[in-house]
Design an enzyme around this catalytic site. Structure first.
Site, short mmCIF file in Angstrom:
data_model
loop_
_atom_site.label_atom_id
_atom_site.label_comp_id
_atom_site.label_asym_id
_atom_site.label_seq_id
_atom_site.Cartn_x
_atom_site.Cartn_y
_atom_site.Cartn_z
N HIS A 244 0.83 -1.22 0.00
CA HIS A 244 0.00 0.00 0.00
C HIS A 244 0.86 1.27 0.00
CE1 HIS A 244 -3.38 -2.67 1.26
NE2 HIS A 244 -2.43 -3.24 1.99
N SER B 59 14.72 21.58 -16.12
CA SER B 59 13.49 22.34 -16.29
C SER B 59 13.86 23.63 -17.00
CB SER B 59 12.89 22.65 -14.92
OG SER B 59 12.11 23.83 -14.98
N LYS C 89 16.12 21.76 -10.99
CA LYS C 89 15.42 20.50 -11.26
C LYS C 89 16.28 19.47 -12.00
CE LYS C 89 11.65 19.47 -10.67
NZ LYS C 89 10.38 19.89 -11.30
N GLU D 288 9.63 8.47 -16.81
CA GLU D 288 8.26 8.91 -17.06
C GLU D 288 7.79 8.57 -18.46
OE1 GLU D 288 7.46 12.95 -14.83
OE2 GLU D 288 9.54 12.85 -15.46
#
Ligand code: ARG
Length: 462
Positions: free
Chosen positions: A157, A278, A284, A291
């Protein structure tokens, strides 16, 4: 306007919009090599059987060879208004060698021709995906070998649950991939049938030799029914199912990489060569590779759904709907290979932070099960031991301390079974070492798993 030369039947030229709509050359030119190989095997067989003259068969073979040579040299131009790769190769052959070229299509239909070409493509591509999957497994196993003792939290979980090791976690990834390889192999073995000789749907009256064509092209078996031989696209559906499951696995791994690279987890950092920045936030370091792998799963599942939908209502045998099989399958194979080949070096270059993983595993009562098990070993029934430990955790939560930070006195207030050896039993390393059950996270259990995985890979290298 495209000349409509279909057997002299049509009284009008084909409407150019229909020609554009109908044409598949833009994408099925990818079957060029398979088409040449299939045509060569067919022509050689026709010559050997005396169905066409041996000199004509030789002329065809030489012609196909020359076309193939020009293709390799980048000299072959695929006319965009050709109907498909099969019509183009035959027309090109005839333009080069004359009348003998017109004999190539004897005892053959484009229906068995396309079924053959597409199967050959799928067989090769399945092998490529297996190889790329094995490469990723290799990367994972090397990491596992280095991290047998790197303790990290295991989750259910997405809540910290019990301590495991990084090797145990990455070996779980490898096990997912091992199944993928066997699935790809199974699909490949089932697809390994030569459909040539099925003709349009009802075989042929010529005395062809299907076996010699099968052997020349390296197939294991002949398709046993001419109707099914041209109507079947299960091999493509199965390939897409296997690829979809590979993508489910890559996507789950990618998701964990994204989580682990976050500041919140901090379990690993991406190599600069595999992280993106970024355009506005100078600090970043984004996990774009992971992704995109996660995101590209969508198009592979989409291809599976597309082909299932194309096939489900089709009467036997061939229907033009089936031309829609190719783009779905090509795109799925391209996508999966691209993902595997980018994900592997991205994972290989991750820097893991064992101290962060260990610190994370030491917070959150991951040794609570072991505390209950300790009491069980001292004679308490498990359900009671579970209750005692639950009360201990509640007590710790109010004080914000770990189980092993409680004094023996406090522990004994909840159960007189606690003794000084409890502290050893609650240490993270003991919790991991104790789980030496086959398949568990203890280093010797993971080592045994790694040996089995290495053996699996070794068998495939031979
Ligand atoms: N381009 C077609 C396909 O990809 C080849 C088979 C055409 N057969 C036919 N009977 N029109 O399916």
């Amino acid at each position: 306007m495209k000349i409509n030369n279909w057997s002299g039947l049509m009284a009008k030229d084909l409407d150019s919009r229909v020609n554009d709509f109908n044409s598949s050359i833009a994408f099925d030119k990818r079957l060029f090599r398979q088409d040449i190989a299939g045509s060569a095997a067919h022509a050689a067989m026709l010559g050997a059987r005396g169905i066409i003259a041996p000199e004509e068969a030789d002329a065809i073979l030489r012609g196909l060879e020359a076309i193939s040579h020009d293709f390799s040299a980048g000299l072959l131009v695929f006319p965009p208004d050709a109907e498909d790769v099969h019509m183009f190769v035959e027309a090109e052959l005839t333009a080069r060698i004359g009348d003998a070229g017109k004999r190539l299509h004897t005892a053959r239909s484009r229906n068995d021709q396309v079924a053959l070409d597409f199967r050959l493509y799928v067989l090769t591509a399945l092998g490529e995906v297996s190889d790329a999957t094995l490469e990723l497994m290799d990367v994972l196993l090397s990491l596992c070998e280095r991290h047998l003792n790197t303790v990290m939290p295991g989750y259910t979980h997405l809540q910290r649950a019990q301590p495991i090791t990084l090797a145990h976690h990455l070996a779980a990834w490898a096990e997912m991939l091992r199944r993928d390889v066997t699935r790809l192999e199974d699909a490949r073995a089932r697809a390994d049938e030569c459909p040539l000789g099925s003709g349009a749907l009802a075989g042929t009256t010529y005395p062809i030799d299907r076996d010699s064509v099968k052997a020349a092209l390296g197939f294991a078996r002949l398709s046993p029914n001419s109707l099914d031989g041209v109507a079947d696209r299960d091999f493509a559906l199965e390939a897409l199912s296997c690829l979809s499951i590979v993508m489910v696995h890559l996507s789950r791994m990618a998701e964990e990489v994204v989580l682990w690279c976050s500041h919140e987890f901090g379990f690993c950092s991406l190599d600069d060569a595999y992280s993106t920045g970024s355009s506005i936030m100078p600090q970043k370091k984004n996990p774009d590779v992971a992704e995109l792998v996660r995101g590209k799963s969508g198009r592979v599942f989409g291809s599976l759904m597309a082909l299932l939908t194309v096939m489900k209502g089709l009467p036997l045998a061939y229907n033009k709907d089936m031309q829609e099989d190719k783009e779905a399958v090509f795109d799925a194979f391209d996508t999966v290979l691209l993902c595997l080949r980018t994900f592997a070096p991205m994972v290989e270059t991750l820097s893991f932070h064992p101290e962060v993983m260990r610190a994370s595993a030491s917070l959150g009562y991951l040794n609570a099960t072991d505390c209950a098990d300790y009491l069980v070993k001292k004679g308490l029934p498990f359900r009671e031991a579970y209750g005692v430990t639950g009360r201990l955790v509640r007590h710790c939560l109010t004080g914000g301390c770990a189980l092993e930070a409680l004094s023996l006195e406090t522990l004994r207030q909840l159960s007189p079974l606690f003794e000084a050896d409890v502290y050893d039993a609650l240490s993270l390393d003991a919790c991991v070492r104790g789980r030496a059950v086959s398949g568990g996270p203890a280093p010797e259990a993971v080592s045994a798993h790694l040996t089995a995985l290495r053996g699996f890979m070794e068998e495939r290298r031979r």
